[in-house]
Design a protein around this motif. Structure first.
Motif, short mmCIF file in Angstrom:
data_model
loop_
_atom_site.label_atom_id
_atom_site.label_comp_id
_atom_site.label_asym_id
_atom_site.label_seq_id
_atom_site.Cartn_x
_atom_site.Cartn_y
_atom_site.Cartn_z
N ALA A 35 0.84 -1.20 0.00
CA ALA A 35 0.00 0.00 0.00
C ALA A 35 0.88 1.25 0.00
CB ALA A 35 -0.93 -0.01 1.21
N LEU A 36 1.98 1.21 0.76
CA LEU A 36 2.88 2.36 0.81
C LEU A 36 3.49 2.64 -0.56
CD1 LEU A 36 4.30 4.50 2.57
CD2 LEU A 36 6.10 2.82 2.98
N GLU A 37 3.94 1.61 -1.24
CA GLU A 37 4.51 1.78 -2.57
C GLU A 37 3.46 2.28 -3.56
OE1 GLU A 37 7.46 1.98 -5.42
OE2 GLU A 37 7.66 1.67 -3.26
N THR A 38 2.22 1.81 -3.41
CA THR A 38 1.13 2.28 -4.27
C THR A 38 0.94 3.78 -4.10
OG1 THR A 38 0.02 0.14 -4.12
CG2 THR A 38 -1.34 2.04 -4.76
N VAL A 39 0.86 4.23 -2.86
CA VAL A 39 0.66 5.66 -2.61
C VAL A 39 1.88 6.45 -3.08
CG1 VAL A 39 0.36 7.40 -0.79
CG2 VAL A 39 -1.02 5.32 -0.78
N ARG A 40 3.08 5.89 -2.91
CA ARG A 40 4.29 6.56 -3.39
C ARG A 40 4.21 6.79 -4.90
NH1 ARG A 40 8.12 3.42 -1.28
NH2 ARG A 40 8.45 4.81 0.46
N LYS A 41 3.74 5.80 -5.63
CA LYS A 41 3.62 5.94 -7.09
C LYS A 41 2.49 6.89 -7.50
CE LYS A 41 5.60 1.46 -8.30
NZ LYS A 41 6.57 1.82 -9.32
N LEU A 42 1.45 6.96 -6.68
CA LEU A 42 0.29 7.81 -7.00
C LEU A 42 0.37 9.19 -6.36
CD1 LEU A 42 -2.56 5.17 -6.56
CD2 LEU A 42 -1.51 5.91 -8.69
#
Length: 95
Positions: A35-42
């Motif tokens: 989830a953290l990586e997802t938010v980092r990309k978005l």
């Protein structure tokens, strides 16, 4: 338990081939990310949409993402975004 025999031998040429094989490997593609990586990309897009100019709430962003199968609540997105920002700031201050 059977112990591996210490007398097993491997030709040096095979070791060199193995080194070449392992060095040439590319990273595996992942089926999913945290989830953290997802938010980092978005991050850029989430920040844009939740800015005063665009006026979306984190809950509204969450609803849009749920349509794609990304199930993060608005409060979770906000928390993860703060963590991404904190990590970015601490990396910059270390340089």
């Amino acid at each position: 338990m059977d112990r591996q025999k210490n007398n097993e031998r491997v030709p040096v040429s095979k070791v060199d081939e193995a080194i070449k094989l392992l060095q040439d490997l590319k990273p595996k593609e992942r089926d999913d990310i945290s989830a953290l990586e997802t938010v980092r990309k978005l991050r850029r897009y989430i920040e844009k949409l939740t800015s005063e100019k665009y006026g979306y709430t984190f809950d509204e962003v969450s609803e849009m993402l749920q349509g794609l199968g990304i199930n993060l609540s608005g409060s979770r997105i906000k928390t993860l975004l703060a963590e991404v920002k904190k990590n970015t700031r601490s990396k910059k201050s270390q340089n």
